[in-house]
Write a protein that holds these residues in place. Structure first.
Motif, PDB file in Angstrom:
ATOM      1  N   SER A  92      18.346 103.802  30.702  1.00  0.00           N
ATOM      2  CA  SER A  92      18.339 104.022  29.386  1.00  0.00           C
ATOM      3  C   SER A  92      17.961 102.437  29.295  1.00  0.00           C
ATOM      4  O   SER A  92      17.454 101.928  27.561  1.00  0.00           O
ATOM      5  CB  SER A  92      19.530 104.821  28.686  1.00  0.00           C
ATOM      6  OG  SER A  92      20.424 104.437  28.823  1.00  0.00           O
ATOM      7  N   VAL A  93      19.096 101.648  29.280  1.00  0.00           N
ATOM      8  CA  VAL A  93      19.031 100.283  28.973  1.00  0.00           C
ATOM      9  C   VAL A  93      17.580  99.296  29.380  1.00  0.00           C
ATOM     10  O   VAL A  93      17.697  98.642  28.976  1.00  0.00           O
ATOM     11  CB  VAL A  93      20.462  99.246  30.238  1.00  0.00           C
ATOM     12  CG1 VAL A  93      20.005  99.104  30.950  1.00  0.00           C
ATOM     13  CG2 VAL A  93      20.823  98.495  29.383  1.00  0.00           C
ATOM     14  N   LEU A  94      16.645 100.032  30.123  1.00  0.00           N
ATOM     15  CA  LEU A  94      15.854  99.160  30.625  1.00  0.00           C
ATOM     16  C   LEU A  94      14.827  99.194  29.123  1.00  0.00           C
ATOM     17  O   LEU A  94      14.360  98.118  29.610  1.00  0.00           O
ATOM     18  CB  LEU A  94      15.342  99.902  32.447  1.00  0.00           C
ATOM     19  CG  LEU A  94      15.415 100.213  32.857  1.00  0.00           C
ATOM     20  CD1 LEU A  94      14.904 100.775  34.723  1.00  0.00           C
ATOM     21  CD2 LEU A  94      15.652  98.514  33.989  1.00  0.00           C
ATOM     22  N   PRO A  95      14.828 100.142  28.484  1.00  0.00           N
ATOM     23  CA  PRO A  95      13.592  99.848  27.547  1.00  0.00           C
ATOM     24  C   PRO A  95      13.810  98.935  26.774  1.00  0.00           C
ATOM     25  O   PRO A  95      13.411  97.907  26.237  1.00  0.00           O
ATOM     26  CB  PRO A  95      13.287 100.995  26.623  1.00  0.00           C
ATOM     27  CG  PRO A  95      13.765 102.065  27.625  1.00  0.00           C
ATOM     28  CD  PRO A  95      15.019 101.217  28.942  1.00  0.00           C
ATOM     29  N   MET A  96      15.742  98.212  26.445  1.00  0.00           N
ATOM     30  CA  MET A  96      16.332  97.460  26.023  1.00  0.00           C
ATOM     31  C   MET A  96      16.208  95.680  26.685  1.00  0.00           C
ATOM     32  O   MET A  96      15.616  94.660  25.808  1.00  0.00           O
ATOM     33  CB  MET A  96      17.647  97.063  25.102  1.00  0.00           C
ATOM     34  CG  MET A  96      18.472  96.570  24.611  1.00  0.00           C
ATOM     35  SD  MET A  96      19.965  96.693  24.423  1.00  0.00           S
ATOM     36  CE  MET A  96      20.480  96.688  26.071  1.00  0.00           C
ATOM     37  N   GLY A  97      16.131  95.694  28.014  1.00  0.00           N
ATOM     38  CA  GLY A  97      15.590  94.839  28.507  1.00  0.00           C
ATOM     39  C   GLY A  97      14.301  94.630  28.513  1.00  0.00           C
ATOM     40  O   GLY A  97      14.128  93.572  28.252  1.00  0.00           O
ATOM     41  N   PHE A  98      13.366  95.507  28.667  1.00  0.00           N
ATOM     42  CA  PHE A  98      12.482  95.021  28.084  1.00  0.00           C
ATOM     43  C   PHE A  98      11.672  94.828  27.211  1.00  0.00           C
ATOM     44  O   PHE A  98      10.867  93.733  27.374  1.00  0.00           O
ATOM     45  CB  PHE A  98      11.134  95.959  28.849  1.00  0.00           C
ATOM     46  CG  PHE A  98       9.399  96.099  28.043  1.00  0.00           C
ATOM     47  CD1 PHE A  98       8.813  95.018  28.951  1.00  0.00           C
ATOM     48  CD2 PHE A  98       9.051  96.745  27.271  1.00  0.00           C
ATOM     49  CE1 PHE A  98       7.449  95.129  29.173  1.00  0.00           C
ATOM     50  CE2 PHE A  98       7.794  96.550  27.360  1.00  0.00           C
ATOM     51  CZ  PHE A  98       7.341  95.867  27.654  1.00  0.00           C
ATOM     52  N   ALA A  99      12.290  94.945  25.788  1.00  0.00           N
ATOM     53  CA  ALA A  99      12.440  94.561  24.731  1.00  0.00           C
ATOM     54  C   ALA A  99      12.637  92.967  24.149  1.00  0.00           C
ATOM     55  O   ALA A  99      11.884  92.209  24.213  1.00  0.00           O
ATOM     56  CB  ALA A  99      12.525  95.401  23.822  1.00  0.00           C
ATOM     57  N   ILE A 100      13.938  93.013  25.226  1.00  0.00           N
ATOM     58  CA  ILE A 100      14.170  91.037  25.061  1.00  0.00           C
ATOM     59  C   ILE A 100      13.510  90.350  25.861  1.00  0.00           C
ATOM     60  O   ILE A 100      12.896  89.419  25.227  1.00  0.00           O
ATOM     61  CB  ILE A 100      15.744  91.237  25.851  1.00  0.00           C
ATOM     62  CG1 ILE A 100      16.704  91.750  24.405  1.00  0.00           C
ATOM     63  CG2 ILE A 100      15.964  89.967  26.207  1.00  0.00           C
ATOM     64  CD1 ILE A 100      17.787  92.198  25.622  1.00  0.00           C
ATOM     65  N   LEU A 101      13.013  90.564  26.595  1.00  0.00           N
ATOM     66  CA  LEU A 101      12.517  90.124  27.814  1.00  0.00           C
ATOM     67  C   LEU A 101      10.297  89.959  26.799  1.00  0.00           C
ATOM     68  O   LEU A 101      10.459  88.544  27.178  1.00  0.00           O
ATOM     69  CB  LEU A 101      11.499  90.695  28.793  1.00  0.00           C
ATOM     70  CG  LEU A 101      13.101  90.365  30.010  1.00  0.00           C
ATOM     71  CD1 LEU A 101      12.544  91.107  31.243  1.00  0.00           C
ATOM     72  CD2 LEU A 101      13.659  89.027  30.523  1.00  0.00           C
ATOM     73  N   LEU A 102       9.937  90.574  26.074  1.00  0.00           N
ATOM     74  CA  LEU A 102       8.957  90.693  25.824  1.00  0.00           C
ATOM     75  C   LEU A 102       9.125  89.649  24.798  1.00  0.00           C
ATOM     76  O   LEU A 102       7.865  89.005  24.576  1.00  0.00           O
ATOM     77  CB  LEU A 102       8.562  92.329  25.064  1.00  0.00           C
ATOM     78  CG  LEU A 102       6.999  92.027  25.159  1.00  0.00           C
ATOM     79  CD1 LEU A 102       5.960  92.406  25.546  1.00  0.00           C
ATOM     80  CD2 LEU A 102       6.911  93.753  23.802  1.00  0.00           C
ATOM     81  N   SER A 103      10.601  89.948  24.208  1.00  0.00           N
ATOM     82  CA  SER A 103      10.304  88.789  22.890  1.00  0.00           C
ATOM     83  C   SER A 103      10.733  86.932  23.161  1.00  0.00           C
ATOM     84  O   SER A 103      10.515  86.201  21.381  1.00  0.00           O
ATOM     85  CB  SER A 103      11.601  89.291  21.818  1.00  0.00           C
ATOM     86  OG  SER A 103      12.689  89.290  22.771  1.00  0.00           O
ATOM     87  N   GLU A 104      10.681  86.888  24.587  1.00  0.00           N
ATOM     88  CA  GLU A 104      10.256  85.952  24.872  1.00  0.00           C
ATOM     89  C   GLU A 104       9.474  85.354  25.807  1.00  0.00           C
ATOM     90  O   GLU A 104       9.444  84.550  25.194  1.00  0.00           O
ATOM     91  CB  GLU A 104      11.821  85.863  26.458  1.00  0.00           C
ATOM     92  CG  GLU A 104      13.368  85.933  25.263  1.00  0.00           C
ATOM     93  CD  GLU A 104      13.682  85.148  24.554  1.00  0.00           C
ATOM     94  OE1 GLU A 104      13.622  83.515  25.522  1.00  0.00           O
ATOM     95  OE2 GLU A 104      14.025  85.063  23.681  1.00  0.00           O
ATOM     96  N   ILE A 105       8.281  86.279  25.034  1.00  0.00           N
ATOM     97  CA  ILE A 105       7.418  85.680  25.679  1.00  0.00           C
ATOM     98  C   ILE A 105       6.473  84.841  24.699  1.00  0.00           C
ATOM     99  O   ILE A 105       5.935  85.919  23.195  1.00  0.00           O
ATOM    100  CB  ILE A 105       6.098  86.507  26.349  1.00  0.00           C
ATOM    101  CG1 ILE A 105       6.460  87.646  27.183  1.00  0.00           C
ATOM    102  CG2 ILE A 105       4.597  86.339  26.431  1.00  0.00           C
ATOM    103  CD1 ILE A 105       5.577  88.953  27.696  1.00  0.00           C
ATOM    104  N   LYS A 106       5.803  83.390  24.539  1.00  0.00           N
ATOM    105  CA  LYS A 106       5.880  83.538  23.213  1.00  0.00           C
ATOM    106  C   LYS A 106       4.487  82.714  22.896  1.00  0.00           C
ATOM    107  O   LYS A 106       4.196  83.174  22.173  1.00  0.00           O
ATOM    108  CB  LYS A 106       6.610  80.926  23.325  1.00  0.00           C
ATOM    109  CG  LYS A 106       8.191  80.877  23.977  1.00  0.00           C
ATOM    110  CD  LYS A 106       8.251  81.680  22.274  1.00  0.00           C
ATOM    111  CE  LYS A 106      10.083  81.349  23.069  1.00  0.00           C
ATOM    112  NZ  LYS A 106      11.032  82.518  22.101  1.00  0.00           N
TER     113      LYS A 106
END
Length: 307
Positions: A92-106
């Motif tokens: 369940s931590v993976l969606p949070m990690g995906f959201a963080i990585l997605l936010s880092e895409i400029k």
């Protein structure tokens, strides 16, 4: 002061009227069906009126603990249910990690493309997901088997879909592939509530990208994560049945049958409606207990809770 209180009451009443249709829907679809629990106290036979059937009281509940065959099956089913639910909680931590990585895409167009691509599988039915799995992993025509045989890694195709080995992992993987993007939406929304001034102040102090994520982004998302975690713990027994029903076959049934699928198989396939209703009732009671346990634990450990 009286005028202010009167306005507050009127505003509250208007808000209540706005949510009234939703409350009515919840009552119709979530509470009215509870009338069906009465079937657990009768020896119901299809085609006969309920009150024309024999009243057996708590016999169906006693059967879950007295009948050795039923006990064996319930223990097996509970093992599968808890096993796959815990794997779901661990991932369940993976969606949070995906959201963080997605936010880092400029690059905004690319970010929207990635988010859309990962979210689309959520809207694909499990029947189509199984079709994809069949095309990929079937014995004779599956892409993976044909590739492995052509490369000389295997002498003949392996029936991945019928194998009882690693069923928990494969079901978790398919569920993760289907729901990763959708489950990340709440974290993406939570990211917008983090004050940009925190990032600016940290950058001025010399913080790098990973330090910003560690000290600002992750702490900002943790309240959302813990709320969803509490709800996940409360739903340990509610795996659903669509995914497991579609992937179920005679070879892997022992390892893939979760509680919801067991209730379906007992009631709709085995025509044992009363016993399946009793099992479903017990599942609901245990889920409520787990919800209060998780909520109380969160209040004691973190000082925060859902209610």
């Amino acid at each position: 002061m009286n005028a202010i209180k009167k306005m507050e009451k009127q505003s509250g009443f208007r808000l209540f009227l706005l949510i009234l249709p939703l409350l009515m829907l919840v009552f119709v679809f979530s509470y009215m069906p509870l009338y069906g629990w009465i079937y657990a106290f009768f020896n119901y036979k299809p085609g006969k009126a309920l009150f024309a059937c024999e009243f057996v009281g708590l016999d169906n509940f006693k059967m879950m603990f007295a009948d050795s065959y039923a006990v064996k099956n319930i223990v097996r089913v509970m093992k599968n249910t808890f096993g796959m639910s815990f794997l779901g909680i661990l991932t369940s931590v993976l969606p949070m990690g995906f959201a963080i990585l997605l936010s880092e895409i400029k690059n905004k167009p690319f970010r929207k493309f990635v988010q859309t691509s990962v979210t689309i599988p959520n809207f694909i039915s499990w029947v189509l997901v199984y079709s994809i799995a069949y095309v990929m992993f079937s014995v004779n025509d599956g892409f993976v088997n044909r590739m492995l045989v052509s490369m000389g890694i295997l002498d003949q195709g392996v029936n991945f879909l019928a194998s009882p080995n690693h069923v928990w992992l494969t079901m978790t993987a398919w569920g993760l592939w289907k729901g990763l993007g959708w489950n990340a939406i709440m974290y993406i929304a939570a990211l917008t509530s983090i004050d940009d001034e925190l990032y600016e102040a940290a950058k001025i102090d010399g913080a790098g990208r990973f330090q910003l994520i560690r000290h600002i982004t992750v702490p900002g998302l943790l309240p959302t994560f813990f709320v969803l975690l509490i709800l996940s713990i409360a739903n340990l027994l509610n795996n659903g049945m669509e995914q497991y029903y579609i992937f179920q076959n005679a070879m892997n049934k022992e390892s893939i049958e979760v509680l919801d699928l067991y209730v379906y198989n007992q009631g709709m396939v085995g025509y044992n409606y009363s016993f399946s209703t009793a099992v479903s009732m017990l599942k609901s009671v245990v889920s409520i207990v787990l919800l209060f346990f998780a909520n109380t634990t969160s209040r004691l450990v973190r000082g925060e809770s859902v209610f």
